[in-house]
Design an enzyme around this catalytic site. Structure first.
Site, PDB file in Angstrom:
ATOM      1  CG  PHE A 124      26.370  99.181  45.314  1.00  0.00           C
ATOM      2  CD1 PHE A 124      26.662  98.999  46.657  1.00  0.00           C
ATOM      3  CD2 PHE A 124      25.120  99.646  44.964  1.00  0.00           C
ATOM      4  CE1 PHE A 124      25.708  99.292  47.635  1.00  0.00           C
ATOM      5  CE2 PHE A 124      24.171  99.931  45.934  1.00  0.00           C
ATOM      6  CZ  PHE A 124      24.461  99.748  47.271  1.00  0.00           C
ATOM      7  CG  ASP A 194      28.572 103.905  41.073  1.00  0.00           C
ATOM      8  OD1 ASP A 194      28.689 104.996  41.669  1.00  0.00           O
ATOM      9  OD2 ASP A 194      27.649 103.112  41.309  1.00  0.00           O
ATOM     10  CE1 TYR A 219      22.550 107.388  49.203  1.00  0.00           C
ATOM     11  CE2 TYR A 219      21.329 108.269  47.345  1.00  0.00           C
ATOM     12  CZ  TYR A 219      21.850 107.198  48.024  1.00  0.00           C
ATOM     13  OH  TYR A 219      21.682 105.936  47.516  1.00  0.00           O
ATOM     14  CE  LYS A 220      26.528 105.833  48.520  1.00  0.00           C
ATOM     15  NZ  LYS A 220      26.035 104.993  49.625  1.00  0.00           N
ATOM     16  NE  ARG A 367      29.471 100.889  54.510  1.00  0.00           N
ATOM     17  CZ  ARG A 367      28.789 101.310  53.443  1.00  0.00           C
ATOM     18  NH1 ARG A 367      29.243 101.056  52.211  1.00  0.00           N
ATOM     19  NH2 ARG A 367      27.652 101.953  53.584  1.00  0.00           N
TER      20      ARG A 367
END
Lengths: 408, 408
Positions: A124, A194, A219-220, A367
């Site tokens: 990322f 990560d 938060y995912k 996505r």
């Protein structure tokens, strides 16, 4: 036929009733839980109570009386089983970026004479920015970026720390965490994983991986709310030697002694930092409650089943317009699938207008994430139908879909 | 007589009506707004709307549609006038601890050949922990701690950065920020101010001080809610040369381009970091609304008038039992007064039981803060009456007041 099969799968789904814990809008198929997980009304209630009662009436006393001081440890206890960790191996604090900085700096100190911080080109972007930022601050560290498929070949005794994101945010490809960790240890390097796109969606077992350090966002798939605080994992065997570079008072053994000298708290709590954002912590704490009686194998199996359904449907029905990206059927991946289309932003805009919410990753990816607590097999079929309609009719090719949107 | 005078002062107080914006509990005199500011019902409403509508219904779209991405800049715009700053000089992010780390690291890079990070022995312990943590990470930096009254004498050309808290959290003593900044600049050092105990309570004018960098918390006199996000100030003249050591994606010029290379955002926004905790940011944003039409001179004058009233009352009425700590009448101080008593913890416990909420700082301080938006002159008289009663009767000397409380 596919719809019938989906209805059957939903009827058999042991997690089907969990969807009722979420407040999804009417008529929406939400396939962006990999970016922002959905709201549970129980979370709204918890935050309301904290604001009105604990802050409004309890005021300063609530740090003790409502145990705000205990929030990091309480949330660590809820996260631990999701990560294959012990509660004292987890610090809940800060953002993923800050935690990654702390973890990389702490890991590097254990290998002070090695000059390479290794990562891959699929990581990322933030993770690379943070790694570069650390290297820039220190004089004797450089970041080396290698192809994602060749990480193990680039491990050598110059590598102090390897840092990778477990699941590629674009392709969904999933690294062999245990194998890569073993290879890194073989050359004496430490690994910082990560897990932002992993926890709550794919199997994570930090203990079994023999992991050193890890970070991740909540938060995912963990549904903690927009920008909810992140976590840092540190293996017990390293605790005594690890030091956080940012020693905010919550990292102190006794924060409220206001001592002149810093003494790190035991365990991963030494990676706590400044005063935690209580409202966001309360939301996260409440959001994690649902996992307490979820079978994790059922959870990750369901995510893979949803992924397989979407992957197969996209491959057979949409191949004329889009390329299905990433690992093939059965290969390790996250709970997401991306489709390549030259006008991905416009296509996603048209999908959102029709109630199918995924996201767009520049330059050309659509996505879709399949959060197993609230996405159903019928949702997947619905998304495929709408996608096919938008692509066959060219409904995306309208002026209103061309304005760029920032998507987090 | 004192009561009559207080009622008169309240009747003349141009800010008296602001108290109605706050939801203080019945029968409580709240003198701990220097630790956790009180709740405004408007803040509760804003958070509720954000959770139910923006998160629950808008989901990921709210990053754009509800302008969550714009929160840091929006809050910076509200904070700027309180600090004597331009909005592009302020980054709202992280905790004070993390911001201090970023500010110290960035400042030090502008003086790479100087080896001293200077601070004083009155600084908040966390600030010292953070300074030590940075020095520990770098090889060529040491923290030097000097007496608070001798800071200027210890400034020399070895000092890269001086960092001080503007208002002493224990004694309330207030540094001459403009004079010290000038003296630091005279030897070529940079200054990082911590304004946690200042903003919203005493005059702060970073522009007039010719300040370099500053940090501060928002949950005290700014009433942002428990653990609300902090801020970092960076003077415009330094922007182009400053780099944050933690380059989370919100510090990027174009975060949503997901570019491989980091390009710092213009202005202080380069000190933004990871994804902000939206719920806590929303609370802060709403909490600051009240300052929009407050005259800042009236605000800080009122705070000083409350302080003077308490100071005079404590000196005349309580001197048999307590020592009034810190600067004398008229000398610069924050909006707080501390009293020394060997059993300060027990005394504060007895006060809280009687509805007068201050806090206790170990080993022997009772601390009272006078937040000018909601504390009245009558509150001060009430607190003095209760204090006198508790001290004369020895009501604090009971078993239930001896249990130690952690107070943030």
């Amino acid at each position: 036929m596919a719809w019938e099969n989906a209805r059957h799968a939903d009827a058999e789904d042991p997690l089907a009733d969990r969807r009722r814990a979420f407040a999804l809008p009417e008529g929406v198929v939400y396939l962006d839980g990999n970016s922002l997980g959905a709201l549970q009304p129980a979370v709204a209630d918890a935050v309301r109570r904290t604001i009105d009662q604990e802050w409004g009436q309890g005021l300063i006393r609530s740090w003790n009386d409502a145990d705000w001081v205990g929030l990091p440890a309480r949330i660590a206890g809820r996260l631990a089983p999701l990560l294959g960790a012990h509660a004292d191996e987890i610090a809940v604090a800060d953002s993923t970026s800050t935690n990654l900085f702390k973890a990389l700096a702490a890991a590097r100190r254990l290998r002070p004479h090695r000059g390479v911080l290794l990562t891959d080109d699929a990581n990322f972007p933030t993770d690379r920015y943070v790694a570069e930022g650390l290297a820039d601050l220190l004089d004797d560290l450089e970041v080396r970026v290698v192809p994602a498929t060749q990480v193990i070949e680039h491990l050598d005794t110059h590598v102090a720390v390897l840092t990778l994101t477990h699941v590629d945010y674009r392709t969904g490809a999933r690294h062999d965490a245990a194998g890569i960790t073993r290879a890194a240890h073989d050359v004496g390097a430490l690994v910082v994983w990560d897990l932002s796109h992993s926890a709550g969606a794919v199997p994570v077992d930090l203990g079994a991986w023999d992991a050193d350090l890890a970070v991740g966002c909540t938060y995912k798939y963990l549904n903690g709310g927009p920008g909810s605080p992140a976590y840092l994992y540190a293996a017990r065997r390293l605790h005594d030697r690890l030091r956080s570079p940012i020693a905010g008072w919550f990292s102190h053994e006794r924060p409220f002694a206001f001592a002149d000298e810093h003494r790190p708290a035991p365990g991963a709590a030494r990676f706590l930092n400044g005063t935690p954002p209580v409202l966001s912590m309360i939301a996260l704490d409440a959001a994690l409650g649902i996992f307490a009686d979820v079978d994790l194998a059922e959870l990750t199996d369901k995510a893979q089943a949803l992924v397989a359904r979407f992957h197969a449907g996209a491959t057979t029905r949409l191949a004329r317009w889009v390329q299905v990206v990433g690992p093939g059927p059965g290969a390790p991946r996250g709970a997401q699938v991306s489709l390549r289309h030259p006008q991905a932003g416009a296509v996603m805009s048209a999908l959102i207008d029709r109630g199918v919410i995924g996201d767009h990753r520049p330059p050309d990816l659509l996505r879709f994430g399949f959060s197993p607590l609230y996405v159903s097999h019928a949702d997947v079929e619905q998304a495929l139908d709408v996608l096919e309609d938008v692509l066959t009719t060219g409904a995306w090719d309208r002026p209103e879909h061309r304005a760029p949107r920032a998507v987090v």
